[in-house]
Design a protein around this motif. Sequence first.
Motif, PDB file in Angstrom:
ATOM      1  N   TYR A 118     -63.789  22.276  15.985  1.00 11.39           N
ATOM      2  CA  TYR A 118     -62.834  21.884  17.014  1.00 11.39           C
ATOM      3  C   TYR A 118     -63.624  21.968  18.479  1.00 11.39           C
ATOM      4  CZ  TYR A 118     -58.393  22.093  14.586  1.00 11.39           C
ATOM      5  OH  TYR A 118     -57.406  21.838  13.700  1.00 11.39           O
ATOM      6  N   LYS A 119     -62.863  21.190  19.527  1.00 14.22           N
ATOM      7  CA  LYS A 119     -63.536  21.371  20.859  1.00 14.22           C
ATOM      8  C   LYS A 119     -62.102  21.941  21.403  1.00 14.22           C
ATOM      9  CE  LYS A 119     -67.486  18.466  20.578  1.00 14.22           C
ATOM     10  NZ  LYS A 119     -68.076  16.943  21.536  1.00 14.22           N
ATOM     11  N   LEU A 120     -62.455  22.546  22.817  1.00 10.00           N
ATOM     12  CA  LEU A 120     -61.456  23.223  23.441  1.00 10.00           C
ATOM     13  C   LEU A 120     -61.784  23.043  24.954  1.00 10.00           C
ATOM     14  CD1 LEU A 120     -59.219  26.240  22.679  1.00 10.00           C
ATOM     15  CD2 LEU A 120     -60.421  26.367  24.836  1.00 10.00           C
ATOM     16  N   GLU A 121     -60.800  22.946  25.847  1.00 10.98           N
ATOM     17  CA  GLU A 121     -61.006  23.101  27.134  1.00 10.98           C
ATOM     18  C   GLU A 121     -59.717  23.599  27.772  1.00 10.98           C
ATOM     19  OE1 GLU A 121     -63.454  18.826  27.930  1.00 10.98           O
ATOM     20  OE2 GLU A 121     -61.399  18.856  28.354  1.00 10.98           O
ATOM     21  N   MET A 122     -59.883  24.490  28.953  1.00 15.42           N
ATOM     22  CA  MET A 122     -58.501  24.980  29.645  1.00 15.42           C
ATOM     23  C   MET A 122     -58.381  24.559  30.881  1.00 15.42           C
ATOM     24  SD  MET A 122     -58.373  28.878  28.285  1.00 15.42           S
ATOM     25  CE  MET A 122     -56.537  28.881  28.931  1.00 15.42           C
ATOM     26  N   VAL A 123     -57.356  24.566  31.302  1.00 14.50           N
ATOM     27  CA  VAL A 123     -56.938  23.911  32.871  1.00 14.50           C
ATOM     28  C   VAL A 123     -55.994  25.013  33.426  1.00 14.50           C
ATOM     29  CG1 VAL A 123     -57.366  21.736  32.409  1.00 14.50           C
ATOM     30  CG2 VAL A 123     -55.071  22.297  31.956  1.00 14.50           C
ATOM     31  N   VAL A 124     -55.825  24.953  34.801  1.00 17.46           N
ATOM     32  CA  VAL A 124     -54.667  25.561  35.262  1.00 17.46           C
ATOM     33  C   VAL A 124     -53.573  24.354  35.481  1.00 17.46           C
ATOM     34  CG1 VAL A 124     -54.100  27.006  37.343  1.00 17.46           C
ATOM     35  CG2 VAL A 124     -56.284  27.337  36.285  1.00 17.46           C
ATOM     36  N   VAL A 125     -52.202  24.837  35.540  1.00 15.23           N
ATOM     37  CA  VAL A 125     -51.110  23.759  35.890  1.00 15.23           C
ATOM     38  C   VAL A 125     -50.330  24.477  36.735  1.00 15.23           C
ATOM     39  CG1 VAL A 125     -49.199  22.749  34.582  1.00 15.23           C
ATOM     40  CG2 VAL A 125     -51.385  23.115  33.381  1.00 15.23           C
ATOM     41  N   ASN A 126     -49.892  23.518  37.864  1.00 19.53           N
ATOM     42  CA  ASN A 126     -49.089  24.189  38.756  1.00 19.53           C
ATOM     43  C   ASN A 126     -47.929  23.000  39.012  1.00 19.53           C
ATOM     44  OD1 ASN A 126     -49.958  22.030  40.180  1.00 19.53           O
ATOM     45  ND2 ASN A 126     -50.875  23.217  41.725  1.00 19.53           N
ATOM     46  N   GLY A 127     -46.897  22.986  39.825  1.00 23.54           N
ATOM     47  CA  GLY A 127     -46.133  21.939  39.693  1.00 23.54           C
ATOM     48  C   GLY A 127     -46.618  20.342  39.868  1.00 23.54           C
ATOM     49  N   ARG A 128     -47.656  20.142  40.477  1.00 25.00           N
ATOM     50  CA  ARG A 128     -48.320  19.206  40.670  1.00 25.00           C
ATOM     51  C   ARG A 128     -48.861  18.511  39.422  1.00 25.00           C
ATOM     52  NH1 ARG A 128     -50.183  16.148  45.245  1.00 25.00           N
ATOM     53  NH2 ARG A 128     -50.213  14.187  44.557  1.00 25.00           N
ATOM     54  N   GLY A 129     -49.493  19.286  38.683  1.00 23.12           N
ATOM     55  CA  GLY A 129     -50.129  18.789  37.426  1.00 23.12           C
ATOM     56  C   GLY A 129     -51.162  19.765  37.225  1.00 23.12           C
ATOM     57  N   ASP A 130     -52.205  19.110  36.406  1.00 24.67           N
ATOM     58  CA  ASP A 130     -53.510  19.673  35.729  1.00 24.67           C
ATOM     59  C   ASP A 130     -54.529  19.871  36.860  1.00 24.67           C
ATOM     60  OD1 ASP A 130     -51.701  19.684  33.631  1.00 24.67           O
ATOM     61  OD2 ASP A 130     -53.315  18.690  32.374  1.00 24.67           O
ATOM     62  N   GLY A 131     -55.161  20.992  36.685  1.00 27.08           N
ATOM     63  CA  GLY A 131     -56.381  21.041  37.630  1.00 27.08           C
ATOM     64  C   GLY A 131     -57.621  20.557  36.776  1.00 27.08           C
ATOM     65  N   PRO A 132     -58.901  20.882  37.505  1.00 23.87           N
ATOM     66  CA  PRO A 132     -60.059  20.656  36.870  1.00 23.87           C
ATOM     67  C   PRO A 132     -60.107  21.453  35.312  1.00 23.87           C
ATOM     68  CG  PRO A 132     -60.720  21.810  38.520  1.00 23.87           C
ATOM     69  CD  PRO A 132     -59.233  21.702  38.577  1.00 23.87           C
ATOM     70  N   ARG A 133     -61.011  20.723  34.266  1.00 24.92           N
ATOM     71  CA  ARG A 133     -61.139  21.214  33.059  1.00 24.92           C
ATOM     72  C   ARG A 133     -62.192  22.211  33.117  1.00 24.92           C
ATOM     73  NH1 ARG A 133     -57.604  18.340  29.799  1.00 24.92           N
ATOM     74  NH2 ARG A 133     -57.045  16.144  30.558  1.00 24.92           N
ATOM     75  N   SER A 134     -62.155  23.263  32.463  1.00 19.93           N
ATOM     76  CA  SER A 134     -63.132  24.089  32.119  1.00 19.93           C
ATOM     77  C   SER A 134     -64.257  23.554  31.189  1.00 19.93           C
ATOM     78  CB  SER A 134     -62.670  25.506  31.387  1.00 19.93           C
ATOM     79  OG  SER A 134     -62.416  25.258  30.061  1.00 19.93           O
ATOM     80  N   GLU A 135     -65.351  24.324  30.899  1.00 21.19           N
ATOM     81  CA  GLU A 135     -66.385  23.911  30.182  1.00 21.19           C
ATOM     82  C   GLU A 135     -65.684  23.645  28.895  1.00 21.19           C
ATOM     83  OE1 GLU A 135     -70.694  25.848  28.570  1.00 21.19           O
ATOM     84  OE2 GLU A 135     -69.500  26.870  29.987  1.00 21.19           O
ATOM     85  N   THR A 136     -66.307  22.933  27.979  1.00 23.09           N
ATOM     86  CA  THR A 136     -65.855  22.642  26.790  1.00 23.09           C
ATOM     87  C   THR A 136     -66.468  23.683  25.824  1.00 23.09           C
ATOM     88  OG1 THR A 136     -65.577  20.168  27.176  1.00 23.09           O
ATOM     89  CG2 THR A 136     -65.673  20.936  24.924  1.00 23.09           C
ATOM     90  N   LYS A 137     -65.578  24.007  25.058  1.00 21.96           N
ATOM     91  CA  LYS A 137     -66.111  25.251  23.976  1.00 21.96           C
ATOM     92  C   LYS A 137     -65.975  24.570  22.618  1.00 21.96           C
ATOM     93  CE  LYS A 137     -66.682  28.627  26.698  1.00 21.96           C
ATOM     94  NZ  LYS A 137     -68.278  29.247  26.878  1.00 21.96           N
ATOM     95  N   GLU A 138     -66.755  24.862  21.563  1.00 24.58           N
ATOM     96  CA  GLU A 138     -66.558  24.514  20.553  1.00 24.58           C
ATOM     97  C   GLU A 138     -66.571  25.450  19.320  1.00 24.58           C
ATOM     98  OE1 GLU A 138     -70.055  21.830  19.541  1.00 24.58           O
ATOM     99  OE2 GLU A 138     -69.792  20.643  20.917  1.00 24.58           O
ATOM    100  N   PHE A 139     -65.858  25.432  18.260  1.00 20.76           N
ATOM    101  CA  PHE A 139     -65.596  26.614  17.520  1.00 20.76           C
ATOM    102  C   PHE A 139     -65.489  25.874  16.083  1.00 20.76           C
ATOM    103  CE2 PHE A 139     -61.398  25.785  19.166  1.00 20.76           C
ATOM    104  CZ  PHE A 139     -60.527  25.793  17.988  1.00 20.76           C
ATOM    105  N   THR A 140     -65.509  26.539  15.185  1.00 20.10           N
ATOM    106  CA  THR A 140     -65.459  26.188  13.666  1.00 20.10           C
ATOM    107  C   THR A 140     -64.560  27.147  12.878  1.00 20.10           C
ATOM    108  OG1 THR A 140     -67.600  25.263  13.633  1.00 20.10           O
ATOM    109  CG2 THR A 140     -66.485  25.476  11.385  1.00 20.10           C
ATOM    110  N   THR A 141     -63.595  26.499  12.439  1.00 21.87           N
ATOM    111  CA  THR A 141     -62.509  27.311  11.645  1.00 21.87           C
ATOM    112  C   THR A 141     -62.947  27.513  10.163  1.00 21.87           C
ATOM    113  OG1 THR A 141     -61.241  25.393  10.936  1.00 21.87           O
ATOM    114  CG2 THR A 141     -60.357  26.768  12.731  1.00 21.87           C
ATOM    115  N   PRO A 142     -62.821  28.468   9.569  1.00 23.78           N
ATOM    116  CA  PRO A 142     -63.354  28.897   8.210  1.00 23.78           C
ATOM    117  C   PRO A 142     -62.592  28.314   7.140  1.00 23.78           C
ATOM    118  CG  PRO A 142     -62.176  30.853   8.813  1.00 23.78           C
ATOM    119  CD  PRO A 142     -62.397  29.802  10.155  1.00 23.78           C
TER     120      PRO A 142
END
Length: 1387
Positions: free
Chosen positions: A1023-1047
């Motif tokens: 999997y890959k994951l990014e995080m953002v901050v959301v206000n009433g206008r919409g999404d902010g910039p995306r964080s650094e992409t993180k990768e992880f593996t599910t067992p």
Amino acid sequence: MRRLAARGAAGDAGEVAAPAADSTDCARGRHPSPRRLVDLCAIWDPGVFLPAVGWKRASGFARRRLNEAETLNSVREAQLELLEAARPRGPGSRERGPVLRMARQQQPPPWVHAAFLLCLLSLSGAIEIPMDPSIQNELSQPPTITKQSVKDHIVDPRDNILIECEAKGNPAPSFHWTRNSRFFNIAKDPRVSMRRRSGTLVIDFRSGGRPEEYEGEYQCFARNKFGTALSNRIRLQVSKSPLWPKENLDPVVVQEGAPLTLQCNPPPGLPSPVIFWMSSSMEPITQDKRVSQGHNGDLYFSNVMLQDMQTDYSCNARFHFTHTIQQKNAFTLKVLTNNPYNDSSLRNHPDIYSARGVAERTPSFMYPQGTASSQMVLRGMDLVLECIASGVPTPDIAWYKKGGDLPSDKAKFENFNKALRITNVSEEDSGEYFCLASNKMGSIRHTISVRVKAAPYWLDEPKNLILAPGEDGRLVCRANGNPKPTVQWMVNGEPLQSAPPNPNREVAGDTIIFRDTQISSRAVYQCNTSNEHGYLLANAFVSVLDVPPRMLSPRNQLIRVILYNRTRLDCPFFGSPIPTLRWFKNGQGSNLDGGNYHVYENGSLEIKMIRKEDQGIYTCVATNILGKAENQVRLEVKDPTRIYRMPEDQVAKRGTTVQLECRVKHDPSLKLTVSWLKDDEPLYIGNRMKKEDDSLTIFGVAERDQGSYTCVASTELDQDLAKAYLTVLADQATPTNRLAALPKGRPDRPRDLELTDLAERSVRLTWIPGDDNNSPITDYVVQFEEDQFQPGVWHDHSKFPGSVNSAVLQLSPYVNYQFRVIAINEVGSSHPSLPSERYRTSGAPPESNPADVKGEGTRKNNMEITWTPMNATSAFGPNLRYIVKWRRRETRETWNNVTVWGSRYVVGQTPVYVPYEIRVQAENDFGKGPEPDTVIGYSGEDYPRAAPTDVKIRVLNSTAISLQWNRVYPDTVQGQLREYRAYYWRESSLLKNLWVSQKRQQASFPGDRPRGVVSRLFPYSNYKLEMVVVNGRGDGPRSETKEFTTPEGVPSAPRRFRVRQPNLETINLEWDHPEHPNGILIGYTLKYVAFNGTKLGKQIVENFSPNQTKFTMQRADPVSRYRFTLSARTQVGSGEAATEESPAPPNEATPTAAPDRQSIWNVTVLPNSKWANITWKHNFGPGTDFVVEYIDSNHTKKTVPVKAQAQPIQLTDLYPGMTYTLRVYSRDNKGISSTVVTFMTSTAYTNNQADIATQGWFIGLMCAIALLVLILLIVCFIKRSRGGKYPVREKKDVPLGPEDPKEEDGSFDYSDEDNKPLQGSQTSLDGTIKQQESDDSLVDYGEGGEGQFNEDGSFIGQYTVKKDKEETEGNESSEATSPVNAIYSLA
């Protein structure tokens, strides 16, 4: 009709300032250009703003637009550049006029420069010619092409050739043609003529000639003295149906189970032929997912079976224009097999391949080859992608699009899912598609890269331009395509570059700008836009008209309208320059516009609410520089039609007399018609009814008279209606309690309302109650209506007990009240009373302020203040308005304020997300309301500027992770922090060759939390994951992409778990691998237990390897049923289980004793190939309804409702050789159902009776028939060999041309009676064509040769047209007889 400006003083397009407007006109309030965006009299004189009198609205609009333009930093420079660019060039060009000198010397303010900019941007304009034939015939007009042949014009070689070209113009245009870009001299060719008053070419071949000699590219020119219009370049081609090349086909030898492709390779026809496969005996080839025809016409076998040898295979090509079908020599198959016995019983075997000893193998693609390919398609066409795969068992085909979903509204699957068709392709349909072919041995996929190109298509097609002398206009020719098309302008058919120079014309790419047009500017312009995929050609003429005003409607019209209605007086007019229109009443007074009047641009005058004083004569006057015209309309105002005494609901005994009143008031000058409806249908007035002007009487009321009665009072202008309900009571014995026997009804309406004790804030209302109709009145509801805010709308005021008939009503200031009363009893409400007289209270300042005051930003730099407007009872006075105040919170700045008449105000130029203090106070002409409360609002939000940092991921289990992050600083949110949001997607699976969807998913977390959990993940995946901050206008910039593996996790349930019971001794189990393995499968666990009613046996556990997908169990107990539970295992453990129960033995149910409760048992099925008889037992009562539900192996469910006594029932829509599951349940209680029974229909050719073919008399009869047929065939061949070829075209005494077929070509004609014979057909002395000896063909079985075929190769519809046959003598044709034709000649 859009108004255009009349031209002012002489000057070029740039000279539109003060010199262009006569100062006298400005001083008098006249406007030389009433419909311009900017008032020329209100621009500069010099340095002083002079709004023109009578044009305040237009000037206000200009001022608002110009105030916005003041913020531009370089308006003046842009205006100077535009003026310089607009200046004419070349010989005769003028110097920069007074506008440019004024701009440089006197330095006007910036809004003046914006005014010039708006003027220059409003060059385009056009006059619309009305459709009045008298005007159309009088006005001069350049040519316009009205009809032409298609660009690719394919013609039938047997018909005369028509190339259409028609045009209109005044004077009527003349025509000439070019062929292959050279002048086509029609007079020199006796076969070619041109239709009268038309440019349509007719090429006649009755006297001989070959149509192929006239192939080429044609173009039509329509010309009159005002210009030349061009048709498209028409490519003429003659339809061709070439013969199939000779070939001797050896038998095709193939191993059973191997793939096979039978190539068609049809002869290239024009247009391309329709391909279908049949046997040489004209039987359609049955097609399914194993055997099907490809888009290229080839026949594909995913795997060959022994049964495929039972027929041969012939490719047929149907040519549309010549109505012929060419048949290729048939292929014969020789199938090598390990099991030479074609046992029909094996066809229904659940695994026919293993039963026949055919080795299973993974899929491979037969078409297209390899793992990837590409395809180009044009925009607007249909995209057809095809994947045909081989394999054992036959693979299933599935389609996907990378990075998205298939367009569900345009995509459909064809040819048993082997083809994907996307209709009306657009650019968003480009991308990569892939087809997945899979069977139980594995899967493969093929990627197809689709590129969408586009022939030119219009964005802005040039339109005809009709101008007045001295006006400006433009022709715009905008098209798009891929690649980008080029634009070429022509005038009167010649390139614009070679045309004589015109100082009033300027070309700017895809636009031609005309300035100061004169009569000599008339011409026809052509725009040709093209790329490598095609071209578009458009004609647009420029016509300059000089026409004085004229009226288009009849004079002195009479318009009658009902009082208080809205009406429109029409005054259609025409002129060039476009006239200005004014309306006057009774020949005097000022121009009518504003207030109760509104004048539309097309000349219509709307009166919003007709009053008595509006009656009179209205005059419309149209004026331009060439003169004026006027017309009159007489308006009469009529009183409305009203029913003032309406029919009332009545309850009558049978046999009595009922009278329904309907008294009407109407305008005496209008004819009144009163009619009645019963139950909303016209009422038939019979002997028992009498209709008078004000009533309807029904004598001897009967039950059929019960219903609703509607009185409709109508005149030719309006109508009114009222409805009442008549209830008829049946005869009853005289009751002992007289009161109890009386029918109860709704109360009659109260009457005689009176207002007394008139005070400033109160009034006393008194009324007389109506009859309670044997049910005491419990309540009175008083309603009021006011005529200022919501006239005609009634509101509840107060409610009083039924014992009173007088009450004091509390009133609000400045409301013109009118009251009515409604009585209520236990039956219902009465009709409202007639309204009281009106009473207006005196005004006062508002005592409250608007509610729901809010301040929210709609953009990042504004704040919208809204509130709920106050109603009529809260206004307290005239001209209710609102004082809006605002200021920044926690600052000492002064309050900003504005007065608003609506319910919103937008504050502009605000910082991002700043709190404001807001107050909204009501005010009317009597004063202000109380001090308002302060509300906190916020200006608009902007997108967040920062992303969460230090995102940490911890894997919790195979389907969930925990997240932790550092929160962002509040000042970077730039708004209200709604949430933190994680976007995550499945990048891939750890299992090889497992396709996964990379669709993005999201998880939201409250803004005050720095941690959260993401669940419902797929195990054993990246999997890959990014995080953002959301206000009433919409999404902010995306964080650094993180990768992880599910067992690894536990798998999902096995798919398609099936339990079949072929006999009483064994049970077969089959299943497919889990849809989500979630890890490496290590095996399957099967648990099963025998049960009989409530008794359970011992549970038995079986473990299988991961590759095993079937199991056969020997029954230990032939009576009991079994419950099976199957689950897949990984190293983590067993996953979700699939549960099934064994069915009752096929074709019979286990006999059991009738149960005590209601149930259904002993369901018995006796199937045949296409039907089955069903019986069952039950212990329901007589008359019970049942439902038989059956499901085929394609999971198609059908139900049949059955009466209890209708057994046995027959299911007649079954398919041969298909497995069905069936149950019977109660229609009233679906929970009471029989057990599920599984059965299989026999194959289509199964014969359970004695075979007639073994009877001696039948064998003898067939031998006699065969001998007779053989003799007829020999006679036919002898006759045909002397007479030539078969096709039904006579060629008697006509020498063969070089293209006449002389050999066996397998063709046969299926032309119908309306089609003409080919060139060289012989005619009789009376000029009629002899009927051919034999017209047998496929058209005998269809209409016009338009037969189509299903996916399985069968005909859609049967050919039904038959032709009369006449005998002919001598040799019939020069064409040899094919075997197919010989057979059909015997039919």
